[in-house]
Design a protein around this motif. Sequence first.
Motif, PDB file in Angstrom:
ATOM      1  N   ASN A   1       0.834  -1.202   0.000  1.00 45.64           N
ATOM      2  CA  ASN A   1       0.000   0.000   0.000  1.00 45.64           C
ATOM      3  C   ASN A   1       0.868   1.250   0.000  1.00 45.64           C
ATOM      4  OD1 ASN A   1      -2.887  -1.135   0.728  1.00 45.64           O
ATOM      5  ND2 ASN A   1      -1.452  -2.147   2.114  1.00 45.64           N
ATOM      6  N   ASP A   2       0.362   2.319  -0.623  1.00 43.17           N
ATOM      7  CA  ASP A   2       1.003   3.634  -0.558  1.00 43.17           C
ATOM      8  C   ASP A   2      -0.084   4.694  -0.479  1.00 43.17           C
ATOM      9  OD1 ASP A   2       2.485   5.906  -0.669  1.00 43.17           O
ATOM     10  OD2 ASP A   2       3.451   5.488  -2.589  1.00 43.17           O
ATOM     11  N   GLY A   3      -0.544   4.946   0.748  1.00 40.53           N
ATOM     12  CA  GLY A   3      -1.604   5.926   0.947  1.00 40.53           C
ATOM     13  C   GLY A   3      -1.188   7.352   0.678  1.00 40.53           C
ATOM     14  N   SER A   4       0.111   7.609   0.553  1.00 41.07           N
ATOM     15  CA  SER A   4       0.561   8.968   0.239  1.00 41.07           C
ATOM     16  C   SER A   4       0.144   9.372  -1.175  1.00 41.07           C
ATOM     17  CB  SER A   4       2.082   9.085   0.398  1.00 41.07           C
ATOM     18  OG  SER A   4       2.765   8.346  -0.598  1.00 41.07           O
ATOM     19  N   GLN A   5      -0.159   8.377  -2.026  1.00 40.87           N
ATOM     20  CA  GLN A   5      -0.590   8.661  -3.399  1.00 40.87           C
ATOM     21  C   GLN A   5      -2.103   8.481  -3.576  1.00 40.87           C
ATOM     22  OE1 GLN A   5       2.016   7.416  -6.747  1.00 40.87           O
ATOM     23  NE2 GLN A   5       3.026   6.111  -5.223  1.00 40.87           N
ATOM     24  N   ARG A   6      -2.852   8.504  -2.492  1.00 44.16           N
ATOM     25  CA  ARG A   6      -4.281   8.192  -2.541  1.00 44.16           C
ATOM     26  C   ARG A   6      -5.072   9.108  -3.478  1.00 44.16           C
ATOM     27  NH1 ARG A   6      -2.828  10.571   2.115  1.00 44.16           N
ATOM     28  NH2 ARG A   6      -3.939  12.450   2.821  1.00 44.16           N
ATOM     29  N   ASP A   7      -4.627  10.354  -3.656  1.00 45.48           N
ATOM     30  CA  ASP A   7      -5.372  11.282  -4.501  1.00 45.48           C
ATOM     31  C   ASP A   7      -5.293  10.925  -5.986  1.00 45.48           C
ATOM     32  OD1 ASP A   7      -6.275  12.784  -2.404  1.00 45.48           O
ATOM     33  OD2 ASP A   7      -4.710  14.301  -2.546  1.00 45.48           O
TER      34      ASP A   7
END
Length: 352
Positions: free
Chosen positions: A190-196
Amino acid sequence: MILDFEGKRISGVLSILPENEYLFEDEAADPKDVKNRRLKRIIGFGARRRVKGTTTLSDMLLYGLNYLTEHEKIKKEEIGAVVVSTLSPDYFLPQISNIIQGEMGLDHDVYCVDIMQACAGYVMGLIQAFMLLEHLGDKKVLVCTGEIFNRKSDENEPKFEHPSFGGDIANISIVENTGDEKKIYASIYNDGSQRDALIIHEGGFRNPMTPEHFARQTNNIPCLGVSMDGTGVFNFVQKEVPPAVSELLEKAGMTKEDIDYFLFHQPNKFMLQKLAEKMGVPYAKLPMDITEKLGNSDSGTIPAIMTTDVAEDLLSKNNRCCLSGFGGGLTWASLIMEVGCLDFCENIVSDL
């Protein structure tokens, strides 16, 4: 995260399609527009399915489960858990898995859980099922996926300038213990920093829908739709998926030549072609026509490949398969496992 399991299998896969099929040319106001022609050629827009105006995902799944029980593909008393992976809940509460338990009259001790996952939803659902099977003995797990993204509020709405996202479908996979020593290898990242890069802005508690939102709504769903940075998502997939698959192959002691099918999430044809080329995988091993046939149904695309493109092989023989889902989150999850000699693998068309 790397996981491994032993003695588990997918024993059957069913996809439930709405009866209403429409074409790319039916939806776009001007199919000959330069951008629309490019989208059709590169992304693979073709046919899609749309549920009726009040149909929900639980309606589709219950239709499929009634079909399976009536045709003796599974007995109610064999079900130990219901796992639902979707972005299309009937309600915030209760969960679709609880609705299924109640409507099917399943035992009260059946484990029910919904996972809010998008493109990696099927793989995440299978991983959840494998973990549950460690405690379920001879009981089976229903892994239910799919989306309802095209339900229109008014069939007479004006056509879109450019095609919308999605394709409606529901899927049911039966997962069970086998007692053998066959291994399954899984990875989740997962990489929530790129969620947008892939997000639905309106409809949750952060940005509730307003009367102004509803006034410009065209689909009868509780959000305005997906906002996507196409280039960002494309780059993410090309960067992260190949090494994740290579890592699993190494863990399994295999090479890509050992894999019969790469069953990947189906966002669009162009992305999959580039992914196959980067990985050095022949197109024949990586089906990429589901967007053209059924649209992008997020968690529903991988089981749709199984029931639409490779059903004959999955019914007749064992196949070494690599399953991979990637997208919203951003999340990417993969499996290497043997899939084959299934009890059933088919599409059915509902009246929903």
